[in-house]
Write a protein that holds these residues in place. Sequence first.
Motif, mmCIF file in Angstrom:
data_model
loop_
_atom_site.group_PDB
_atom_site.id
_atom_site.type_symbol
_atom_site.label_atom_id
_atom_site.label_comp_id
_atom_site.label_asym_id
_atom_site.label_seq_id
_atom_site.Cartn_x
_atom_site.Cartn_y
_atom_site.Cartn_z
ATOM 1 N N LEU A 26 48.856 48.239 35.495
ATOM 2 C CA LEU A 26 48.423 48.046 34.116
ATOM 3 C C LEU A 26 46.929 47.758 34.046
ATOM 4 O O LEU A 26 46.216 48.288 33.211
ATOM 5 N N THR A 27 46.468 46.888 34.943
ATOM 6 C CA THR A 27 45.057 46.503 34.986
ATOM 7 C C THR A 27 44.624 46.334 36.432
ATOM 8 O O THR A 27 45.338 45.730 37.228
ATOM 9 N N LEU A 28 43.455 46.861 36.761
ATOM 10 C CA LEU A 28 42.861 46.669 38.081
ATOM 11 C C LEU A 28 41.543 45.947 37.870
ATOM 12 O O LEU A 28 40.725 46.366 37.044
ATOM 13 N N ARG A 29 41.371 44.836 38.582
ATOM 14 C CA ARG A 29 40.120 44.088 38.507
ATOM 15 C C ARG A 29 39.513 44.005 39.897
ATOM 16 O O ARG A 29 40.223 43.888 40.893
ATOM 17 N N VAL A 30 38.201 44.047 39.951
ATOM 18 C CA VAL A 30 37.475 43.841 41.199
ATOM 19 C C VAL A 30 36.631 42.589 41.005
ATOM 20 O O VAL A 30 35.860 42.485 40.051
ATOM 21 N N LEU A 31 36.832 41.630 41.911
ATOM 22 C CA LEU A 31 36.138 40.348 41.844
ATOM 23 C C LEU A 31 35.286 40.153 43.093
ATOM 24 O O LEU A 31 35.639 40.644 44.168
ATOM 25 N N THR A 32 34.211 39.405 42.957
ATOM 26 C CA THR A 32 33.482 38.974 44.137
ATOM 27 C C THR A 32 34.323 37.887 44.801
ATOM 28 O O THR A 32 35.257 37.355 44.187
ATOM 29 N N VAL A 33 34.004 37.541 46.037
ATOM 30 C CA VAL A 33 34.799 36.523 46.727
ATOM 31 C C VAL A 33 34.708 35.149 46.064
ATOM 32 O O VAL A 33 35.579 34.305 46.256
ATOM 33 N N ASP A 34 33.676 34.921 45.235
ATOM 34 C CA ASP A 34 33.584 33.648 44.511
ATOM 35 C C ASP A 34 34.287 33.700 43.152
ATOM 36 O O ASP A 34 34.243 32.749 42.390
ATOM 37 N N GLY A 35 34.954 34.840 42.854
ATOM 38 C CA GLY A 35 35.766 34.933 41.647
ATOM 39 C C GLY A 35 35.114 35.579 40.442
ATOM 40 O O GLY A 35 35.726 35.663 39.381
ATOM 41 N N THR A 36 33.887 36.059 40.560
ATOM 42 C CA THR A 36 33.213 36.713 39.443
ATOM 43 C C THR A 36 33.801 38.106 39.227
ATOM 44 O O THR A 36 33.870 38.911 40.159
ATOM 45 N N ASN A 37 34.221 38.396 38.013
ATOM 46 C CA ASN A 37 34.783 39.702 37.679
ATOM 47 C C ASN A 37 33.646 40.722 37.551
ATOM 48 O O ASN A 37 32.780 40.577 36.698
ATOM 49 N N VAL A 38 33.635 41.748 38.407
ATOM 50 C CA VAL A 38 32.570 42.743 38.367
ATOM 51 C C VAL A 38 33.049 44.100 37.863
ATOM 52 O O VAL A 38 32.246 44.972 37.564
ATOM 53 N N MET A 39 34.379 44.270 37.735
ATOM 54 C CA MET A 39 34.913 45.527 37.226
ATOM 55 C C MET A 39 36.331 45.290 36.734
ATOM 56 O O MET A 39 37.100 44.576 37.371
ATOM 57 N N GLN A 40 36.667 45.896 35.607
ATOM 58 C CA GLN A 40 38.036 45.852 35.115
ATOM 59 C C GLN A 40 38.366 47.193 34.510
ATOM 60 O O GLN A 40 37.603 47.725 33.705
ATOM 61 N N ILE A 41 39.517 47.750 34.913
ATOM 62 C CA ILE A 41 39.955 49.049 34.410
ATOM 63 C C ILE A 41 41.407 48.913 33.977
ATOM 64 O O ILE A 41 42.268 48.536 34.779
ATOM 65 N N ASP A 42 41.674 49.221 32.711
ATOM 66 C CA ASP A 42 43.044 49.251 32.228
ATOM 67 C C ASP A 42 43.641 50.612 32.565
ATOM 68 O O ASP A 42 42.995 51.641 32.347
ATOM 69 N N GLN A 43 44.833 50.628 33.119
ATOM 70 C CA GLN A 43 45.552 51.830 33.528
ATOM 71 C C GLN A 43 44.658 52.756 34.361
ATOM 72 O O GLN A 43 44.303 53.850 33.938
ATOM 73 N N VAL A 60 40.435 42.903 45.160
ATOM 74 C CA VAL A 60 41.017 43.818 44.182
ATOM 75 C C VAL A 60 42.320 43.189 43.704
ATOM 76 O O VAL A 60 43.198 42.877 44.511
ATOM 77 N N VAL A 61 42.438 42.989 42.394
ATOM 78 C CA VAL A 61 43.630 42.396 41.803
ATOM 79 C C VAL A 61 44.262 43.444 40.891
ATOM 80 O O VAL A 61 43.622 43.931 39.956
ATOM 81 N N MET A 62 45.507 43.812 41.208
ATOM 82 C CA MET A 62 46.219 44.818 40.430
ATOM 83 C C MET A 62 47.397 44.168 39.730
ATOM 84 O O MET A 62 48.253 43.568 40.375
ATOM 85 N N GLN A 63 47.408 44.256 38.397
ATOM 86 C CA GLN A 63 48.480 43.677 37.595
ATOM 87 C C GLN A 63 49.471 44.773 37.227
ATOM 88 O O GLN A 63 49.078 45.811 36.712
ATOM 89 N N THR A 64 50.749 44.535 37.513
ATOM 90 C CA THR A 64 51.817 45.464 37.145
ATOM 91 C C THR A 64 52.874 44.700 36.359
ATOM 92 O O THR A 64 52.815 43.469 36.266
ATOM 93 N N ALA A 65 53.857 45.420 35.843
ATOM 94 C CA ALA A 65 54.955 44.760 35.139
ATOM 95 C C ALA A 65 55.758 43.879 36.093
ATOM 96 O O ALA A 65 56.380 42.908 35.678
#
Length: 75
Positions: A26-43, A60-65
Amino acid sequence: QVLNQIAAEQLDATAQLYVENSAEVLTLRVLTVDGTNVMQIDQPGRVVDLSTLSAGQYVVVMQTAAGTFTQYITK
């Protein structure tokens, strides 16, 4: 089970990330190792362009159902 089928694999260490079973993400986020969100892509599609990111380590954090999946990558 979806939990075992979601993965991200670097196609090119400097530019691309391949998302296995991207239709489930559903959503893919790319974070730096300190937790700063540098990219977010829905679907996201199967290939995510990382060329705009600086060299370094990312989360890389990937959110699914079915839940959230986390993977570390180095660019």
